[in-house]
Design a protein around this motif. Structure first.
Motif, short mmCIF file in Angstrom:
data_model
loop_
_atom_site.label_atom_id
_atom_site.label_comp_id
_atom_site.label_asym_id
_atom_site.label_seq_id
_atom_site.Cartn_x
_atom_site.Cartn_y
_atom_site.Cartn_z
N MET A 127 -7.12 9.54 -8.16
CA MET A 127 -8.03 8.53 -7.62
C MET A 127 -7.28 7.37 -6.98
SD MET A 127 -11.20 8.30 -10.23
CE MET A 127 -11.02 9.40 -11.60
N VAL A 128 -6.20 6.93 -7.63
CA VAL A 128 -5.37 5.86 -7.05
C VAL A 128 -4.74 6.35 -5.74
CG1 VAL A 128 -3.32 4.43 -7.39
CG2 VAL A 128 -4.96 4.71 -9.25
N LEU A 129 -4.29 7.60 -5.73
CA LEU A 129 -3.70 8.19 -4.53
C LEU A 129 -4.70 8.17 -3.37
CD1 LEU A 129 -1.30 9.77 -3.28
CD2 LEU A 129 -2.43 11.84 -4.09
N VAL A 130 -5.91 8.61 -3.62
CA VAL A 130 -6.94 8.62 -2.58
C VAL A 130 -7.28 7.19 -2.16
CG1 VAL A 130 -9.37 9.17 -2.11
CG2 VAL A 130 -7.88 10.87 -3.21
N ALA A 131 -7.43 6.29 -3.13
CA ALA A 131 -7.77 4.90 -2.80
C ALA A 131 -6.68 4.24 -1.96
CB ALA A 131 -7.99 4.11 -4.09
N THR A 132 -5.42 4.44 -2.33
CA THR A 132 -4.34 3.83 -1.55
C THR A 132 -4.21 4.49 -0.18
OG1 THR A 132 -2.68 5.25 -2.62
CG2 THR A 132 -3.02 3.03 -3.55
N GLY A 133 -4.47 5.80 -0.12
CA GLY A 133 -4.46 6.48 1.17
C GLY A 133 -5.54 5.95 2.10
N LEU A 134 -6.74 5.80 1.56
CA LEU A 134 -7.84 5.24 2.36
C LEU A 134 -7.54 3.80 2.77
CD1 LEU A 134 -10.95 6.67 0.48
CD2 LEU A 134 -10.15 7.28 2.78
N ALA A 135 -6.96 3.03 1.86
CA ALA A 135 -6.60 1.65 2.18
C ALA A 135 -5.58 1.60 3.31
CB ALA A 135 -6.05 0.93 0.94
N ARG A 136 -4.63 2.53 3.29
CA ARG A 136 -3.64 2.58 4.38
C ARG A 136 -4.30 2.94 5.70
NH1 ARG A 136 1.72 5.68 3.08
NH2 ARG A 136 2.42 4.33 4.76
N VAL A 137 -5.27 3.85 5.65
CA VAL A 137 -5.96 4.25 6.88
C VAL A 137 -6.78 3.09 7.44
CG1 VAL A 137 -7.84 5.72 7.77
CG2 VAL A 137 -6.02 6.71 6.36
N PHE A 138 -7.52 2.39 6.59
CA PHE A 138 -8.44 1.36 7.08
C PHE A 138 -7.81 -0.02 7.23
CE2 PHE A 138 -11.40 4.58 5.46
CZ PHE A 138 -12.16 4.76 6.61
N TRP A 139 -6.85 -0.37 6.38
CA TRP A 139 -6.27 -1.72 6.43
C TRP A 139 -4.81 -1.74 6.85
CZ3 TRP A 139 -8.59 -1.96 1.01
CH2 TRP A 139 -9.96 -2.19 1.10
N LEU A 166 0.83 -1.21 0.00
CA LEU A 166 0.00 0.00 0.00
C LEU A 166 0.86 1.26 0.00
CD1 LEU A 166 -2.84 -1.00 2.50
CD2 LEU A 166 -2.97 -0.85 0.00
N ALA A 167 1.93 1.26 0.78
CA ALA A 167 2.83 2.42 0.82
C ALA A 167 3.49 2.62 -0.55
CB ALA A 167 3.89 2.23 1.90
N ALA A 168 3.93 1.54 -1.17
CA ALA A 168 4.57 1.64 -2.49
C ALA A 168 3.59 2.17 -3.53
CB ALA A 168 5.12 0.28 -2.91
N LEU A 169 2.37 1.64 -3.53
CA LEU A 169 1.36 2.12 -4.48
C LEU A 169 1.02 3.59 -4.24
CD1 LEU A 169 -1.04 -0.96 -4.62
CD2 LEU A 169 0.54 -0.18 -6.41
N HIS A 170 0.98 3.98 -2.99
CA HIS A 170 0.70 5.37 -2.63
C HIS A 170 1.81 6.28 -3.18
CE1 HIS A 170 -1.77 8.13 -0.31
NE2 HIS A 170 -0.71 8.60 0.33
N ILE A 171 3.03 5.89 -3.01
CA ILE A 171 4.16 6.68 -3.50
C ILE A 171 4.17 6.73 -5.03
CG2 ILE A 171 6.69 6.73 -3.69
CD1 ILE A 171 6.70 5.71 -0.74
N VAL A 172 3.90 5.63 -5.69
CA VAL A 172 3.84 5.62 -7.15
C VAL A 172 2.73 6.55 -7.64
CG1 VAL A 172 3.30 4.18 -9.17
CG2 VAL A 172 4.91 3.36 -7.45
N ALA A 173 1.59 6.54 -6.96
CA ALA A 173 0.49 7.44 -7.34
C ALA A 173 0.90 8.89 -7.15
CB ALA A 173 -0.75 7.11 -6.52
N ILE A 174 1.59 9.19 -6.07
CA ILE A 174 2.06 10.57 -5.83
C ILE A 174 3.00 11.00 -6.94
CG2 ILE A 174 3.48 12.03 -4.33
CD1 ILE A 174 2.41 10.27 -1.97
N LEU A 175 3.96 10.16 -7.25
CA LEU A 175 4.93 10.50 -8.29
C LEU A 175 4.26 10.68 -9.65
CD1 LEU A 175 7.89 8.20 -7.21
CD2 LEU A 175 7.69 10.68 -6.91
N THR A 176 3.33 9.81 -9.97
CA THR A 176 2.59 9.91 -11.23
C THR A 176 1.81 11.22 -11.28
OG1 THR A 176 2.41 7.51 -11.32
CG2 THR A 176 0.91 8.77 -12.73
#
Length: 148
Positions: free
Chosen positions: A54-66, A7-17
């Motif tokens: 959208m991916v950034l928000v989704a991965t952020g929410l996933a990090r918060v909840f899971w 989740l952290a990696a996907l969040h960072i990739v979304a930020i960079l994108t």
């Protein structure tokens, strides 16, 4: 732990994108460079920017909840609230360039005309504000990760 890392990696990739495609919009959204190909490209860049957001928000929410830390930890952090407020502000600001880019594309396809200089300048200013607030969000994230 693996889920947290993914989740952290996907969040960072979304930020960079998001940063890459917002920067591309900022570079291209200039009246002196605007032509039919640039209008098409701006609309395409904005679509990718939106998808990455959208991916950034989704991965952020996933990090918060899971994620390992959980919802109660996140909502107890003042820096989290500042970061989310800035992200929401960026999201609201991004609506106006998106609408403009789509309008420009429709106008271009309908009659071949380009937007006037004032509108391009106004839209570029909004893109630039977003581009300047994103590093602030990153700095807040760094301080937050260090225990502030």
């Amino acid at each position: 732990m693996t889920l947290e890392a993914v989740l952290a990696a996907l969040h960072i990739v979304a930020i960079l994108t998001l940063v890459v495609f917002l920067s591309s919009q900022a570079a291209l959204c200039r009246i002196e460079w605007l032509n039919a190909a640039v209008v098409e490209r701006l609309a395409r860049l904005d679509a990718i920017y939106g998808a990455s957001a959208m991916v950034l928000v989704a991965t952020g929410l996933a990090r918060v909840f899971w994620g390992v830390k959980g919802l109660s930890w996140y909502i107890s952090q003042p820096m989290f609230h500042i970061k989310i407020t800035l992200v929401v502000a960026i999201a609201i600001l991004s609506i106006f360039p998106t609408i403009a880019f789509r309008r420009w594309l429709r106008q271009l396809r309908a009659d071949g005309s380009l937007p006037d200089a004032r509108e391009v300048t106004r839209v570029r200013r909004l893109v630039m504000v977003q581009a300047h607030v994103i590093p602030v969000v990153a700095v807040i994230a760094v301080f937050w990760a260090r225990g502030w």
